[in-house]
Design a protein around this motif. Structure first.
Motif, PDB file in Angstrom:
ATOM      1  N   ASN A 173      61.071 -33.741 -21.271  1.00 11.47           N
ATOM      2  CA  ASN A 173      60.458 -32.716 -21.930  1.00 11.47           C
ATOM      3  C   ASN A 173      58.862 -33.105 -21.392  1.00 11.47           C
ATOM      4  O   ASN A 173      58.041 -33.708 -21.914  1.00 11.47           O
ATOM      5  N   VAL A 174      58.421 -32.496 -20.253  1.00 14.37           N
ATOM      6  CA  VAL A 174      57.349 -32.519 -19.572  1.00 14.37           C
ATOM      7  C   VAL A 174      56.099 -31.544 -20.290  1.00 14.37           C
ATOM      8  O   VAL A 174      56.512 -30.495 -20.795  1.00 14.37           O
ATOM      9  N   THR A 175      54.862 -31.828 -20.079  1.00 15.28           N
ATOM     10  CA  THR A 175      53.873 -31.372 -20.427  1.00 15.28           C
ATOM     11  C   THR A 175      53.271 -30.481 -19.136  1.00 15.28           C
ATOM     12  O   THR A 175      53.555 -30.887 -18.034  1.00 15.28           O
ATOM     13  N   VAL A 176      52.232 -29.852 -19.337  1.00 16.09           N
ATOM     14  CA  VAL A 176      51.494 -29.139 -17.934  1.00 16.09           C
ATOM     15  C   VAL A 176      50.459 -30.087 -17.571  1.00 16.09           C
ATOM     16  O   VAL A 176      49.869 -29.621 -16.644  1.00 16.09           O
ATOM     17  N   SER A 177      50.327 -31.207 -18.022  1.00 15.68           N
ATOM     18  CA  SER A 177      49.134 -31.998 -17.885  1.00 15.68           C
ATOM     19  C   SER A 177      49.671 -32.779 -16.555  1.00 15.68           C
ATOM     20  O   SER A 177      50.557 -32.814 -15.962  1.00 15.68           O
ATOM     21  N   ALA A 178      48.738 -33.904 -16.112  1.00 10.65           N
ATOM     22  CA  ALA A 178      48.952 -34.633 -14.990  1.00 10.65           C
ATOM     23  C   ALA A 178      49.997 -35.601 -14.945  1.00 10.65           C
ATOM     24  O   ALA A 178      50.668 -35.863 -16.243  1.00 10.65           O
ATOM     25  N   ALA A 179      50.839 -35.959 -13.964  1.00  5.22           N
ATOM     26  CA  ALA A 179      52.026 -36.782 -13.937  1.00  5.22           C
ATOM     27  C   ALA A 179      51.328 -37.935 -14.339  1.00  5.22           C
ATOM     28  O   ALA A 179      52.412 -38.810 -14.855  1.00  5.22           O
ATOM     29  N   ALA A 180      50.359 -38.397 -14.381  1.00  5.56           N
ATOM     30  CA  ALA A 180      49.959 -39.940 -14.711  1.00  5.56           C
ATOM     31  C   ALA A 180      49.673 -39.905 -16.231  1.00  5.56           C
ATOM     32  O   ALA A 180      49.040 -41.217 -16.608  1.00  5.56           O
ATOM     33  N   THR A 181      49.896 -39.074 -17.172  1.00  6.54           N
ATOM     34  CA  THR A 181      49.742 -39.147 -18.532  1.00  6.54           C
ATOM     35  C   THR A 181      50.758 -39.807 -19.187  1.00  6.54           C
ATOM     36  O   THR A 181      52.107 -39.700 -18.562  1.00  6.54           O
ATOM     37  N   SER A 182      50.464 -40.429 -20.408  1.00  5.64           N
ATOM     38  CA  SER A 182      51.500 -41.136 -21.009  1.00  5.64           C
ATOM     39  C   SER A 182      52.529 -40.396 -21.742  1.00  5.64           C
ATOM     40  O   SER A 182      52.175 -39.529 -22.334  1.00  5.64           O
ATOM     41  N   VAL A 183      53.712 -40.794 -21.826  1.00  9.67           N
ATOM     42  CA  VAL A 183      54.987 -39.923 -22.310  1.00  9.67           C
ATOM     43  C   VAL A 183      54.637 -40.239 -23.889  1.00  9.67           C
ATOM     44  O   VAL A 183      54.483 -39.415 -24.703  1.00  9.67           O
ATOM     45  N   LEU A 184      54.454 -41.440 -24.181  1.00 11.82           N
ATOM     46  CA  LEU A 184      54.541 -42.037 -25.647  1.00 11.82           C
ATOM     47  C   LEU A 184      53.155 -41.682 -26.271  1.00 11.82           C
ATOM     48  O   LEU A 184      53.118 -41.194 -27.550  1.00 11.82           O
ATOM     49  N   GLY A 185      52.192 -41.893 -25.714  1.00 12.13           N
ATOM     50  CA  GLY A 185      50.870 -41.413 -25.999  1.00 12.13           C
ATOM     51  C   GLY A 185      50.865 -40.038 -26.719  1.00 12.13           C
ATOM     52  O   GLY A 185      50.264 -39.539 -27.747  1.00 12.13           O
ATOM     53  N   ASN A 186      51.347 -39.343 -25.836  1.00 11.46           N
ATOM     54  CA  ASN A 186      51.134 -37.707 -25.980  1.00 11.46           C
ATOM     55  C   ASN A 186      52.161 -37.237 -26.999  1.00 11.46           C
ATOM     56  O   ASN A 186      51.798 -36.663 -28.115  1.00 11.46           O
ATOM     57  N   ALA A 187      53.495 -38.070 -27.455  1.00 16.33           N
ATOM     58  CA  ALA A 187      54.213 -37.673 -28.236  1.00 16.33           C
ATOM     59  C   ALA A 187      53.638 -38.056 -29.660  1.00 16.33           C
ATOM     60  O   ALA A 187      53.843 -37.542 -30.702  1.00 16.33           O
ATOM     61  N   LEU A 188      53.064 -39.314 -29.751  1.00 16.73           N
ATOM     62  CA  LEU A 188      52.419 -40.074 -31.055  1.00 16.73           C
ATOM     63  C   LEU A 188      51.463 -38.823 -31.553  1.00 16.73           C
ATOM     64  O   LEU A 188      51.193 -38.844 -32.625  1.00 16.73           O
ATOM     65  N   ASP A 189      50.780 -38.138 -30.751  1.00 18.63           N
ATOM     66  CA  ASP A 189      49.681 -37.288 -31.210  1.00 18.63           C
ATOM     67  C   ASP A 189      50.083 -35.905 -31.157  1.00 18.63           C
ATOM     68  O   ASP A 189      49.413 -35.018 -31.444  1.00 18.63           O
TER      69      ASP A 189
ATOM     70  N   GLY B 138      61.938 -30.075 -15.961  1.00 16.95           N
ATOM     71  CA  GLY B 138      61.470 -31.490 -16.243  1.00 16.95           C
ATOM     72  C   GLY B 138      60.784 -32.104 -14.850  1.00 16.95           C
ATOM     73  O   GLY B 138      60.746 -33.421 -14.914  1.00 16.95           O
ATOM     74  N   ASP B 139      60.325 -31.390 -14.017  1.00 16.71           N
ATOM     75  CA  ASP B 139      59.604 -31.818 -13.056  1.00 16.71           C
ATOM     76  C   ASP B 139      58.107 -31.509 -13.275  1.00 16.71           C
ATOM     77  O   ASP B 139      57.659 -30.660 -13.276  1.00 16.71           O
ATOM     78  N   PRO B 140      57.191 -32.643 -13.581  1.00 20.18           N
ATOM     79  CA  PRO B 140      55.939 -32.725 -13.887  1.00 20.18           C
ATOM     80  C   PRO B 140      54.916 -32.176 -12.766  1.00 20.18           C
ATOM     81  O   PRO B 140      53.716 -32.546 -12.722  1.00 20.18           O
ATOM     82  N   ASP B 141      55.262 -32.100 -11.581  1.00 24.53           N
ATOM     83  CA  ASP B 141      54.647 -31.605 -10.507  1.00 24.53           C
ATOM     84  C   ASP B 141      53.871 -32.952 -10.036  1.00 24.53           C
ATOM     85  O   ASP B 141      52.814 -33.135 -10.366  1.00 24.53           O
ATOM     86  N   LEU B 142      54.582 -33.828  -9.316  1.00 26.19           N
ATOM     87  CA  LEU B 142      54.069 -35.221  -9.217  1.00 26.19           C
ATOM     88  C   LEU B 142      52.607 -35.102  -8.348  1.00 26.19           C
ATOM     89  O   LEU B 142      51.797 -36.015  -8.209  1.00 26.19           O
TER      90      LEU B 142
END
Length: 490
Positions: A141-157, A341-345
């Motif tokens: 489940n990707v966001t529209v932010s950058a590919a280098a963002t943390s999966v876990l950090g974003n989920a926890l917030d 599911g492709d975050p646009d690498l």
């Protein structure tokens, strides 16, 4: 200048150097407010005591325990990759914190494609995990932010992806408590027995205690991996501002009746520019997925209903759509791949929206977020649009709003305020942010995430003062010496 470190802090840092090695403990000096560099929001850089960079999850417990011994040893502010852009980036809420940088914990420990889960650490990015899942039956489940963002950090917030709110992806957490003890809450894989992924368990569920929380430091999580759809298409609609209320009402009906899945999005005219929108039009993206036959049928139904309504100035679907005004096929492909599911690498859409590459955002761009929740009604979105335009006219800053539809009743509204990286523009943007907090609160619309300058607003939106007091009693019991994230969602 930094105040002279307390003896308790000096002792804790000295022991941290012995545990990690001196190269992984960066101590403050007279320039410590820039110890980690500038932040894209141009919020005041907090005075830091040090930065700690563990390389293994096993080191985190002993590290945290060092700062739990004495209230004078400073609090720990944990970050994952530090890309909490628009809300403070890597900055803590308060001065004199020690930053615990968990970006070096970057392992995908294990995964199970049949059961649909992966165990990941905070430094794992959505680009890395999505690549691991490429050409498999599961997706991220990707966001529209950058590919280098943390999966876990974003989920926890409680960030939001294109398939739903990422908090719902969390099945289990590995948490270091302030005294250094490591516990696992929720569901966790067990090689000795097979059990379906179910995060709630028996009795009180502890997992939610550690989202938007300063009760512990999360060192790993079980992330659920949705089934990859066999086919996917995004129906794109354009409409004029006067039609906003009626268009939202129509789209809500389609969401409620299951004609569109995932997270449909509505862009205001400024936000829609990156997605092929015209200067004075709103855009809506309605994802449709399932089997190829179901996608074909549902797309046809949506297109027919949209055209029959007379509300939309453009109706298009699929990358091969050649109708007048249809977006370029390459852009449509990027949009649809995100839902799949492709975050646009290569971060093409992200860079087009932000104007700079992701790795230069904190140094070259000005950007803050305002993130309120709204009911999914035409009246609410029309009022939100009015409040944003009113605040923009008052301040002279610019704001672009994207509404993420989280089911038929709830909207996560993402208001992005971009500005040139100079002081006067930053002050206008910050004033706009303040006005949005004030005007949306007056209208009854609460934020679901807070930046580091507005952490005190949590009290204003507490549904029940007793519940707020309970969380603080838990903090006092688990972390009496304020070892973890003082001031953040306190």
């Amino acid at each position: 200048m930094n105040p002279r470190p307390s003896s308790a802090l000096e002792k804790a840092l000295a022991e941290a150097e012995r545990l990690l090695g001196p190269e992984r403990v960066v101590r403050a000096d007279a320039r410590s407010s820039e110890l980690l560099g500038p932040n894209t929001s141009m919020f005041r850089s907090r005075r830091l005591a040090a930065v700690l960079r563990p390389e293994r999850a096993e080191q985190v417990g002993p590290l945290v325990a060092l700062f739990d011994r004495d209230a004078d040893s400073a609090g720990l502010h944990a970050i994952s990759t530090g890309r909490n852009w628009g809300l403070g980036s890597f900055q803590p809420a308060q001065d004199d914190s020690v930053v615990l940088d968990l970006g070096g914990l970057d392992r995908v420990r294990s995964f199970d494609l049949a059961a649909g889960w992966a165990v990941i650490e905070p430094g794992v990015t959505q680009g890395e995990l999505s690549q691991l899942l490429a050409d498999t039956p599961r997706m991220l489940n990707v966001t529209v932010s950058a590919a280098a963002t943390s999966v876990l950090g974003n989920a926890l917030d409680r960030g939001v992806g294109l398939r739903g709110q990422r908090t719902e992806d969390l099945a289990g957490l590995e948490v270091v408590l302030p005294d250094g003890e490591s516990v696992r809450v929720g569901w966790w894989p067990d090689e000795h027995r097979s059990a379906p992924v179910y995060p709630h368990g028996l009795g009180p569920s502890l997992l939610p205690l550690f989202t938007q929380s300063n009760l512990g430091v999360v060192t790993a999580a079980v992330i659920r991996l949705p089934v990859r759809p066999e086919a996917l298409r995004v129906v794109r609609l354009a409409f004029a501002r006067p039609a906003l209320g009626e268009a939202v009402t129509a789209i809500r009906r389609w969401v409620a009746q299951g004609l569109t899945r995932g997270v449909p999005r509505i862009f205001d005219p400024l936000a829609g520019g990156a997605y092929g929108g015209g200067q004075d039009e709103f855009l809506a993206h309605l994802p449709v997925d399932g089997t190829a036959e179901a996608v074909e049928a549902l797309t046809g139904l949506l297109v027919a209903e949209a055209r029959r309504s007379g509300l939309f100035t453009r109706v298009s679907s699929g990358a091969d759509d050649t109708s007048a005004g249809a977006e370029p096929a390459e852009l449509v492909d990027l949009i649809e791949r995100g839902y799949a599911g492709d975050p646009d690498l290569a971060d093409r859409l992200f860079e087009a929206k932000m104007g700079v590459p992701a790795d230069q955002l904190d140094t070259r761009a000005g950007f803050v977020f305002f993130l309120p929740l709204l009911p999914l009604t035409g009246e609410a979105l029309t009022e939100a649009d009015r409040l944003i335009r009113q605040a923009v006219e008052t301040t002279g800053a610019r704001a672009a709003a994207t509404s993420h539809l989280l089911g038929p009743d709830l909207v996560d509204c993402v208001v992005a305020i971009k500005f040139p990286r100079e002081q006067a523009a930053a002050e206008r943007a910050h004033r706009l942010l303040d006005l949005l907090h004030e005007s949306f609160a007056a209208a009854g619309f609460a934020p679901y995430r807070l930046d580091i300058e507005h952490t005190g607003w949590r009290d204003a939106f507490a549904g029940d003062p007793g519940a707020l007091a309970l969380t603080r009693r838990l903090k006092a019991v688990l972390d009496p010496r304020q070892a973890i994230a003082p001031g953040r969602y306190h």
